[in-house]
Design an enzyme around this catalytic site. Structure first.
Site, PDB file in Angstrom:
ATOM      1  N   TYR A 133       0.848  -1.115  -0.110  1.00 53.60           N
ATOM      2  CA  TYR A 133       0.006   0.080  -0.152  1.00 53.60           C
ATOM      3  C   TYR A 133       0.912   1.264   0.052  1.00 53.60           C
ATOM      4  O   TYR A 133       0.397   2.453  -0.332  1.00 53.60           O
ATOM      5  CB  TYR A 133      -1.018   0.067   1.422  1.00 53.60           C
ATOM      6  CG  TYR A 133      -2.096  -0.849   0.794  1.00 53.60           C
ATOM      7  CD1 TYR A 133      -2.291  -2.450   0.914  1.00 53.60           C
ATOM      8  CD2 TYR A 133      -3.551  -0.313   0.735  1.00 53.60           C
ATOM      9  CE1 TYR A 133      -3.185  -3.032   0.660  1.00 53.60           C
ATOM     10  CE2 TYR A 133      -4.609  -1.061   0.475  1.00 53.60           C
ATOM     11  CZ  TYR A 133      -4.497  -2.348   0.412  1.00 53.60           C
ATOM     12  OH  TYR A 133      -5.551  -3.076   0.040  1.00 53.60           O
ATOM     13  N   LYS A 181       2.919 -15.438   4.010  1.00 59.03           N
ATOM     14  CA  LYS A 181       3.131 -16.604   3.037  1.00 59.03           C
ATOM     15  C   LYS A 181       4.677 -16.683   3.091  1.00 59.03           C
ATOM     16  O   LYS A 181       5.443 -16.360   2.175  1.00 59.03           O
ATOM     17  CB  LYS A 181       2.703 -15.758   1.794  1.00 59.03           C
ATOM     18  CG  LYS A 181       3.114 -16.938   0.474  1.00 59.03           C
ATOM     19  CD  LYS A 181       1.853 -17.858   0.696  1.00 59.03           C
ATOM     20  CE  LYS A 181       2.107 -18.802  -0.508  1.00 59.03           C
ATOM     21  NZ  LYS A 181       1.271 -19.654  -0.665  1.00 59.03           N
ATOM     22  N   ASP A 222      -2.782 -18.813   2.294  1.00 60.59           N
ATOM     23  CA  ASP A 222      -3.843 -19.428   1.425  1.00 60.59           C
ATOM     24  C   ASP A 222      -4.466 -20.761   2.173  1.00 60.59           C
ATOM     25  O   ASP A 222      -5.927 -20.932   2.026  1.00 60.59           O
ATOM     26  CB  ASP A 222      -3.237 -20.202   0.200  1.00 60.59           C
ATOM     27  CG  ASP A 222      -1.948 -20.835   0.489  1.00 60.59           C
ATOM     28  OD1 ASP A 222      -1.378 -20.734   1.815  1.00 60.59           O
ATOM     29  OD2 ASP A 222      -1.135 -21.609  -0.183  1.00 60.59           O
ATOM     30  N   ASP A 243      -6.507  -6.893   3.953  1.00 60.24           N
ATOM     31  CA  ASP A 243      -7.434  -6.496   2.964  1.00 60.24           C
ATOM     32  C   ASP A 243      -8.441  -7.483   2.253  1.00 60.24           C
ATOM     33  O   ASP A 243      -9.611  -7.591   2.476  1.00 60.24           O
ATOM     34  CB  ASP A 243      -6.746  -5.693   1.808  1.00 60.24           C
ATOM     35  CG  ASP A 243      -7.910  -5.079   0.887  1.00 60.24           C
ATOM     36  OD1 ASP A 243      -8.903  -4.645   1.181  1.00 60.24           O
ATOM     37  OD2 ASP A 243      -7.550  -5.396  -0.569  1.00 60.24           O
ATOM     38  N   ASP A 281     -12.368  -9.173   3.620  1.00 62.56           N
ATOM     39  CA  ASP A 281     -13.570  -9.214   2.513  1.00 62.56           C
ATOM     40  C   ASP A 281     -14.101 -10.846   2.817  1.00 62.56           C
ATOM     41  O   ASP A 281     -15.401 -10.979   2.797  1.00 62.56           O
ATOM     42  CB  ASP A 281     -13.271  -9.163   1.030  1.00 62.56           C
ATOM     43  CG  ASP A 281     -13.408  -7.793   0.998  1.00 62.56           C
ATOM     44  OD1 ASP A 281     -13.423  -6.681   1.618  1.00 62.56           O
ATOM     45  OD2 ASP A 281     -13.704  -7.394  -0.603  1.00 62.56           O
TER      46      ASP A 281
END
Ligand code: IPM
Ligand code: MN
Length: 331
Positions: free
Chosen positions: A125, A176, A209, A233, A237
């Site tokens: 970001y 990750k 994941d 982010d 969702d």
């Protein structure tokens, strides 16, 4: 004493859902002195301002900022989002993005209750990168991810303190690390070091994941999650989708050091397709208002608002839902 609140309704459904949040907070008996800021896509189209330094300085004088949603199809994607929302997150140093999820996943039977702590001022970001030979077959684009020891550590420490304050005292790092070895290494080492200060907190690690599968199939394993800006982010969702829908997902952009105002907003966007039709579910904005009350030391009222939202399933028009919740918290 009234809490001084800057209100940025923004674009699309933003102003409507924010109005309901303010209605409910006032109905619950909390005194708010609100000041509206005309910022967002329509203001930009009017006179070119997205967020001037003067407006930013005005905002600094408030206790908190309540934001609806930003972004309009009349302006190229990202211009208002980066120039207004992200600029506030960076300039006001809102380094924690706290997003609670309480609900029952589709097909599930027992409700889950977990919180995602998303680092809010670093990662991809930051906007580091550039492009070369744009629009040609030889185009090159780079987009870096910034991770500082300082930024990662303060976010992780906040997450540990939050986990320590909760019943289950459990914190999962999501990253990750198997592929992003540099950033992942910094996050993992910092996490392990801060963990030694919080021996009462049980820790876990998931790759992002795998976390996506667990969000859907086994969200009960989570209590508090800490993760970087972009993973946070995306995961939040998904968190909304498995917790009753994005219309219920609330968030707090926090400056825990309180060197300036914190900002509270629903996770959802401006939904221009249903703007102005009294259709949007205001619950996410109302629950964001409850998070603001937590931060303002009005936790009991915030709990009452959350209880009222849990009863109201969010059916009916925007104003109907707001009225029903307001009636339930009224005294
Ligand atoms: C969010 C939003 C923003 C983000 C957008 C509007 C820039 O999706 O708050 O989750 O990516 O952080
Ligand atoms: Mn998002």
């Amino acid at each position: 004493m009234a809490h001084k609140i800057a209100v940025i309704g923004g674009d699309g459904i933003g102003p409507d859902v924010t109005a309901e949040a303010i209605k409910v907070i006032r109905a619950a008996g909390v005194d708010l002195a609100t000041t509206d800021f005309d910022l967002g896509g329509s203001r930009y189209l009017k006179d070119g301002e997205i967020l001037s330094d003067e407006s930013l300085d005005e905002l600094r004088a408030f206790d908190c900022i309540l934001l609806g949603a930003v972004g309009t199809p009349d302006v190229p994607p990202g211009v208002i989002e980066r120039g207004l929302l992200l600029k506030m997150r960076f300039a006001l140093d809102l380094f924690v993005n706290q997003r609670p999820f309480v609900g029952t996943a589709p097909g599930g039977t027992e409700p889950h209750d977990f919180v995602v702590i998303r680092e809010n001022t670093e990662g991809p970001y930051v906007g580091e990168g550039g492009s070369l030979r744009e629009g040609t077959p030889q185009e090159v684009a780079t987009q870096g991810s910034f991770n500082t020891r300082f930024g990662v550590e303060r976010c992780i420490r906040y997450a540990f303190a939050l986990a320590a304050s909760r019943k289950r005292k459990h914190l999962t790092l999501v990253h990750k690390t198997n592929v992003l070895q540099f950033a992942g290494g910094l996050w993992q080492r910092t996490f392990d070091e801060v963990a030694t200060e919080f021996p009462q907190v049980v820790t876990a690690y998931n790759h992002v994941d795998a976390a996506c599968i667990y969000f859907v199939q086994d969200p009960h394993r989570y209590d508090v999650i800490v993760t970087d800006n972009l993973f946070g982010d995306i995961l939040t969702d998904l968190g909304g989708a498995v917790s009753g829908g994005i219309g219920l997902a609330s968030s707090a952009n926090l400056n825990p050091d309180r060197t300036g105002p914190s900002m509270f907003e629903p996770v959802h966007g401006s939904a221009p397709d249903i703007a102005g039709q009294n259709l949007a579910n205001p619950t996410a904005a109302i629950l964001s208002g409850a998070l603001m009350l937590d931060f303002l030391g009005e936790g009991d009222v915030a709990d009452r608002i959350r209880a009222a939202c849990a009863v109201e399933p969010g059916t009916g028009s925007t104003t109907d839902v707001g009225d029903a919740i307001a009636a339930r918290v009224g005294h």
